[in-house]
Write a protein that holds these residues in place. Structure first.
Motif, PDB file in Angstrom:
ATOM      1  N   LYS A 133      19.571  15.571 -11.456  1.00 34.20           N
ATOM      2  CA  LYS A 133      18.171  15.216 -11.291  1.00 34.20           C
ATOM      3  C   LYS A 133      17.301  16.463 -11.388  1.00 34.20           C
ATOM      4  O   LYS A 133      17.616  17.478 -10.774  1.00 34.20           O
ATOM      5  CB  LYS A 133      17.992  14.540  -9.924  1.00 34.20           C
ATOM      6  CG  LYS A 133      16.603  13.993  -9.666  1.00 34.20           C
ATOM      7  CD  LYS A 133      16.545  13.322  -8.297  1.00 34.20           C
ATOM      8  CE  LYS A 133      15.169  12.765  -8.016  1.00 34.20           C
ATOM      9  NZ  LYS A 133      15.091  12.119  -6.685  1.00 34.20           N
ATOM     10  N   PRO A 134      16.248  16.451 -12.209  1.00 37.64           N
ATOM     11  CA  PRO A 134      15.586  15.321 -12.883  1.00 37.64           C
ATOM     12  C   PRO A 134      15.930  15.207 -14.368  1.00 37.64           C
ATOM     13  O   PRO A 134      15.121  14.697 -15.145  1.00 37.64           O
ATOM     14  CB  PRO A 134      14.114  15.691 -12.720  1.00 37.64           C
ATOM     15  CG  PRO A 134      14.102  17.187 -12.861  1.00 37.64           C
ATOM     16  CD  PRO A 134      15.398  17.657 -12.251  1.00 37.64           C
ATOM     17  N   ARG A 358      16.602  17.666  -6.488  1.00 38.59           N
ATOM     18  CA  ARG A 358      16.129  18.103  -7.798  1.00 38.59           C
ATOM     19  C   ARG A 358      16.586  19.539  -8.018  1.00 38.59           C
ATOM     20  O   ARG A 358      16.458  20.389  -7.125  1.00 38.59           O
ATOM     21  CB  ARG A 358      14.603  18.008  -7.883  1.00 38.59           C
ATOM     22  CG  ARG A 358      14.062  16.596  -7.719  1.00 38.59           C
ATOM     23  CD  ARG A 358      12.553  16.598  -7.615  1.00 38.59           C
ATOM     24  NE  ARG A 358      11.943  17.021  -8.874  1.00 38.59           N
ATOM     25  CZ  ARG A 358      11.623  16.191  -9.864  1.00 38.59           C
ATOM     26  NH1 ARG A 358      11.860  14.887  -9.723  1.00 38.59           N
ATOM     27  NH2 ARG A 358      11.058  16.627 -10.963  1.00 38.59           N
TER      28      ARG A 358
END
Length: 490
Positions: A133-134, A358
């Motif tokens: 992620k992302p 993230r």
């Protein structure tokens, strides 16, 4: 002077409507990481540019038709032979068109480099966790780009209608037929009838020069747009955080480096095209359905599928009364399973690690021993399957029965990759526990600690007055703390 004034006026006119100056300043100030592995994607990009340029040249002379023609070109062994227009034009390209053989071979070598660079780039993304992620969307785009490029490579390889490519196309036709229920309909629709048919070359040509390249270009553009929007990842190091990128500005440092790489890619591909023979179709001869090339292997990017077909036992069974032929499992089901795992990997990794944060800083390969073991296993498995695609050549070199070679390769494909994965796991654990060590300098006792054979010792403290190594900083980067802190970040 007048031209300069006109140029300034024109630029101001454009800038007043498109705000081009602001966009240009932002683009030129963009920061790119310095590590060499980030150039793998650019090698693929520049190889694709070479493919398009050489493909345009070849399209002027190649005739995508199976219509019979009498060859009258410069290659004497084929004089007066009745050949398909596609094969005859490929031979004429090689002997009668000025620069034709060079461009044919550059095109072929560029395809191999293109796919090899994509595969190497995917390995970097996998082992460093840059798919987290992302960046899951870009991982999906990259996997789709890899599969589309594999398909276009196979289609282009099959266009020339020589005996080697015709044999590969016949294997592809058999694989399509092996799909239960819809396989025979799909093969009939694509080939326009029974193999080999009269329409397949023209249809593959449309796919190769129009549809698939357009899709590849779109995927590359999407990949780069997402990359620009999300910014690059970078490796752990001094001053490198999830909120910045440390490296070189687009202009002038990175631009000149990238242009040098473009020159290098062109030099290598044209050097190979001029000096290293590849796919000499005049030696293979024209395709005839009653003949097959042996020994003959596909290009490396399709070799792993060929290897599975050669090693998998002949097993046919029925499901709900429908026959499932023996090629289905190794050529359709297992590759499809591998593709699905690749697509789902960001979520599988998240499920196992529980990591939902993230990330803009890549992980070092040693940081995730489990992921490293899976990647090493997969790479070893693919390499062995590629090796197995040459079982007939291996049998010839060893002067051994091919059945014995196949038996040994079956055992190796099942036994060796888990061992390699286990070794990678142990080494990664040992390196993670001792971040000051490198693979070539790893002490045996550290490996013993990773195996649980000896007790772990606390790491030695750095001597007073010396710069200690941060756990997340490679040893060679430690002296550059002050330098990296002063570099551009954005």
């Amino acid at each position: 002077m007048i031209l300069r004034l006109l140029g300034r006026a024109g630029w101001r006119w454009v800038d007043g409507r498109l705000r081009a100056a602001e966009i240009t300043r932002t683009a030129l100030a963009k920061v790119f990481p310095d590590h060499w592995t980030f150039m793998l994607g650019e090698i693929a990009l520049y190889s694709f540019v070479t493919l398009v340029a050489t493909g345009v040249f070849l399209s002027f002379f190649f005739v995508p038709s199976t219509a019979e023609t009498i060859y009258g070109g410069s290659y004497a062994p084929l004089h007066g032979a009745s050949l398909s227009a596609a094969y005859a034009s490929a031979v004429e390209l090689s002997f009668d068109v000025r620069g034709g053989l060079l461009f044919r071979q550059v095109h072929h070598w560029s395809a191999l480099i293109f796919l090899g660079a994509i595969a190497a780039h995917a390995c970097r993304i996998f082992f460093t966790g840059a798919f987290r992620k992302p960046r899951e969307i870009n991982w999906l785009v990259g996997v789709t780009l890899l599969l589309t490029s594999l398909a276009n490579g196979f289609v282009g390889y099959s266009l020339l209608d020589d005996l080697l490519s015709g044999t590969g196309l016949r294997i592809g036709y058999s694989i399509a037929l092996s799909v239960p229920v819809v396989g025979s309909w799909a093969a009939f629709l694509l080939f326009g009838g029974e193999f080999p048919g009269d329409l397949i070359i023209s249809r593959l040509y449309g796919l190769h020069v129009l549809l698939l390249p357009a899709l590849i270009a779109t995927l590359i553009a999407a990949h780069m747009a997402i990359l620009i929007r999300q910014k690059h990842t970078h490796f752990p190091g001094p001053g490198r955080r999830d909120s910045n990128v440390v490296g070189s500005k687009m202009w002038p440092t990175y631009a000149f480096r990238s242009l040098a790489l473009l020159s290098g890619v062109l030099a290598v591909t044209f050097g190979l095209g001029g000096l290293a023979q590849i796919n000499p179709v005049w030696i293979w001869g024209p395709f005839k359905p009653a003949n097959a090339t042996t020994p003959g292997q596909p290009d490396f990017y399709m070799g792993w599928v060929e290897g599975m077909i050669r090693l998998f036992p002949a097993a046919e069974f029925r499901v709900f009364g429908y026959l499932v032929p023996s090629p289905f499992l190794p050529a359709v089901a297992l590759p499809l399973l591998m593709v699905l795992v690749m697509y789902a990997w960001p979520w599988l990794d998240r499920l196992v690690t529980g990591d939902r944060g993230r990330h803009h800083v890549d992980a070092r390969v040693r940081d995730r021993p489990g992921r490293t073991a899976v990647g090493a296993w997969a790479v070893a498995q693919t390499g062995l399957l590629l090796f197995a695609a040459s079982d007939d050549l291996i049998a010839r070199w060893l002067k051994a029965p091919v059945e014995d070679v196949v038996a040994v390769l079956r055992i190796a494909v099942l036994a060796v990759p888990p061992v390699i994965g286990a070794v990678a796991y142990v080494l990664a654990r040992a390196l993670r526990a001792h971040p000051e060590s490198r693979l070539m300098t790893l002490e045996p006792r550290y490996v013993g600690e990773a195996l649980g054979l000896s007790r772990a010792r606390p790491p030695r403290r750095p001597a007073p007055g010396r710069l200690g190594h941060r756990p997340d900083v490679p040893a060679e980067d430690a002296p550059r703390v002050a330098e990296a802190g002063g570099r551009h970040a954005g």
